[in-house]
Write a protein that holds these residues in place. Structure first.
Motif, PDB file in Angstrom:
ATOM      1  N   ASN A  77       7.853   4.303  15.730  1.00  0.00           N
ATOM      2  CA  ASN A  77       6.927   4.876  14.762  1.00  0.00           C
ATOM      3  C   ASN A  77       7.082   6.399  14.799  1.00  0.00           C
ATOM      4  OD1 ASN A  77       4.882   4.833  12.792  1.00  0.00           O
ATOM      5  ND2 ASN A  77       3.306   5.186  14.334  1.00  0.00           N
ATOM      6  N   LEU A 119      -0.662  -6.192   6.499  1.00  0.00           N
ATOM      7  CA  LEU A 119      -0.330  -4.831   6.899  1.00  0.00           C
ATOM      8  C   LEU A 119      -0.834  -4.558   8.309  1.00  0.00           C
ATOM      9  CD1 LEU A 119      -1.084  -2.658   3.727  1.00  0.00           C
ATOM     10  CD2 LEU A 119       1.122  -3.484   4.554  1.00  0.00           C
ATOM     11  N   LEU A 120       0.006  -3.898   9.103  1.00  0.00           N
ATOM     12  CA  LEU A 120      -0.364  -3.481  10.445  1.00  0.00           C
ATOM     13  C   LEU A 120      -0.458  -1.967  10.476  1.00  0.00           C
ATOM     14  CD1 LEU A 120       2.032  -5.738  12.554  1.00  0.00           C
ATOM     15  CD2 LEU A 120      -0.274  -6.252  11.739  1.00  0.00           C
ATOM     16  N   ASN A 121      -1.543  -1.459  11.024  1.00  0.00           N
ATOM     17  CA  ASN A 121      -1.751  -0.014  11.103  1.00  0.00           C
ATOM     18  C   ASN A 121      -1.148   0.504  12.404  1.00  0.00           C
ATOM     19  OD1 ASN A 121      -2.612   2.617  11.074  1.00  0.00           O
ATOM     20  ND2 ASN A 121      -4.713   2.143  10.479  1.00  0.00           N
ATOM     21  N   ALA A 165       4.646  -4.012   7.562  1.00  0.00           N
ATOM     22  CA  ALA A 165       4.157  -5.248   6.955  1.00  0.00           C
ATOM     23  C   ALA A 165       4.805  -6.465   7.592  1.00  0.00           C
ATOM     24  CB  ALA A 165       4.430  -5.240   5.454  1.00  0.00           C
ATOM     25  N   SER A 176       4.910   6.131   6.074  1.00  0.00           N
ATOM     26  CA  SER A 176       3.690   5.336   5.945  1.00  0.00           C
ATOM     27  C   SER A 176       3.120   5.082   7.326  1.00  0.00           C
ATOM     28  CB  SER A 176       3.993   3.999   5.258  1.00  0.00           C
ATOM     29  OG  SER A 176       2.873   3.136   5.313  1.00  0.00           O
ATOM     30  N   GLN A 177       1.802   4.901   7.403  1.00  0.00           N
ATOM     31  CA  GLN A 177       1.184   4.531   8.670  1.00  0.00           C
ATOM     32  C   GLN A 177       1.190   3.022   8.875  1.00  0.00           C
ATOM     33  OE1 GLN A 177      -2.857   5.867   8.601  1.00  0.00           O
ATOM     34  NE2 GLN A 177      -3.531   4.353   7.109  1.00  0.00           N
ATOM     35  N   HIS A 178       1.690   2.276   7.894  1.00  0.00           N
ATOM     36  CA  HIS A 178       1.698   0.822   7.970  1.00  0.00           C
ATOM     37  C   HIS A 178       3.109   0.264   8.093  1.00  0.00           C
ATOM     38  CE1 HIS A 178      -2.055   1.622   5.537  1.00  0.00           C
ATOM     39  NE2 HIS A 178      -2.526   0.897   6.540  1.00  0.00           N
ATOM     40  N   ASN A 187       0.832  -1.208   0.000  1.00  0.00           N
ATOM     41  CA  ASN A 187       0.000   0.000   0.000  1.00  0.00           C
ATOM     42  C   ASN A 187       0.867   1.258   0.000  1.00  0.00           C
ATOM     43  OD1 ASN A 187      -2.444   1.413  -0.005  1.00  0.00           O
ATOM     44  ND2 ASN A 187      -2.509   1.547   2.225  1.00  0.00           N
TER      45      ASN A 187
END
Length: 291
Positions: free
Chosen positions: A180, A157-159, A146, A142-144, A114
């Motif tokens: 993050n 995918l992990l948010n 993997a 990215s906010q994800h 994504n």
């Protein structure tokens, strides 16, 4: 981005060997450098789950034994990822078995990541997970992040929330821990449930434009003596001790400078790399103070 790697009782190294370095640069707890000849090899470095130092170059992958006078062995590249391999480390698109002396490429389905703006939002690194057939892939801006199964090709995918990106994933005990941008996350390896710390780094005023902007924290490292995570803050001039359970800061080390990466030696000595990777400072565990 540079990291500090703890190699053995006496030495740490940076996570890259550049052509200008002239060899593997080793740093003791006093930041004194020793240069080791590794035959002109350059590339990125990781310590695998067997304690071997692995160097990934442009055309070769090398194992460096930090317990045997830094003996250098080039690994054999194989197209097969058969059951005989027991992977000990992963780089982006590369698996390593330091015991068998084998390295093997694997592919990541970029469409499954994504990537909203390819070239700007990009995967940066892969961390081998304990089950032996998956890697965690960090993605910048990215906010994800993997979880990629390199056997089946499945990508989950992990948010993590926030859009500035994630980095520096570490496996510790039964969880995956990852920065993050300005928070720190714990991901349960069985349920993939994500827990996040409060924001660990406040905004700062950009000296060039005079505007308030978000700022990142540095590379997390577990502290055996303090039983928590050491998280440097380049824009606050300190290192936080963050609880493994509550994911909240408990103590801080006011050290000045721009601390970005850290290693803890035996007896609680600390070696700290400043951002932008041009100087070191030293400290001790005993210098932490309560918040």
């Amino acid at each position: 981005m540079e990291m500090l790697l703890r190699l053995n009782r006496d030495y740490a190294s940076l996570s890259w060997v550049h052509p200008k370095d002239g060899g593997l640069r080793l740093f003791d707890r006093n930041a004194t450098m020793t240069l080791r000849d590794i035959g002109g090899r350059t590339g990125s470095l990781k310590v695998d789950n067997r304690g071997q130092l692995i160097l990934r170059g442009k055309s070769e992958t090398t194992s460096i034994d930090t317990t045997a006078d830094f003996e250098v062995v080039d690994l054999r590249h194989s197209q097969s990822r058969g059951d005989q391999a027991r992977w000990s480390a992963a780089f982006l698109n590369l698996l390593v078995d330091s015991v068998s002396g084998v390295a093997s490429s694997f592919s990541i389905d970029r469409d499954a990541l994504n990537l909203m703006d390819p070239g700007y939002t990009e995967p940066t690194d892969a961390t081998l997970l304990p089950n032996g057939d998956e890697v965690a892939v960090t993605i910048v801006r990215s906010q994800h992040m993997a979880i990629v199964n390199f056997v089946t090709g499945e990508t989950r995918l992990l948010n993590l929330a926030g859009s500035y990106g994630n980095s520096d994933a570490v496996v510790e005990e039964d969880a995956l821990w990852v920065v993050n941008y300005d928070t720190f996350c714990r991901i349960d390896l069985e349920t993939l449930q994500v827990r996040a710390s409060p924001k660990l780094q406040a905004q700062y005023r950009d000296p060039q434009y005079g505007l308030m902007t978000s700022a990142f924290v540095g590379v997390p490292r577990i502290s055996p003596s303090l039983n928590g995570w050491l998280i440097p803050r380049p824009y606050s001039g300190d290192v936080l001790l963050v609880s493994k359970d509550a994911l909240r800061p408990e103590r801080r080390l006011p050290c000045g400078g721009h601390p970005y990466a850290i290693v803890e030696f035996d007896e609680g000595d600390l070696l700290i790399l400043n951002h932008p990777f041009d100087s070191f400072q030293t400290a001790t565990i005993g210098q932490f103070v309560d918040l």
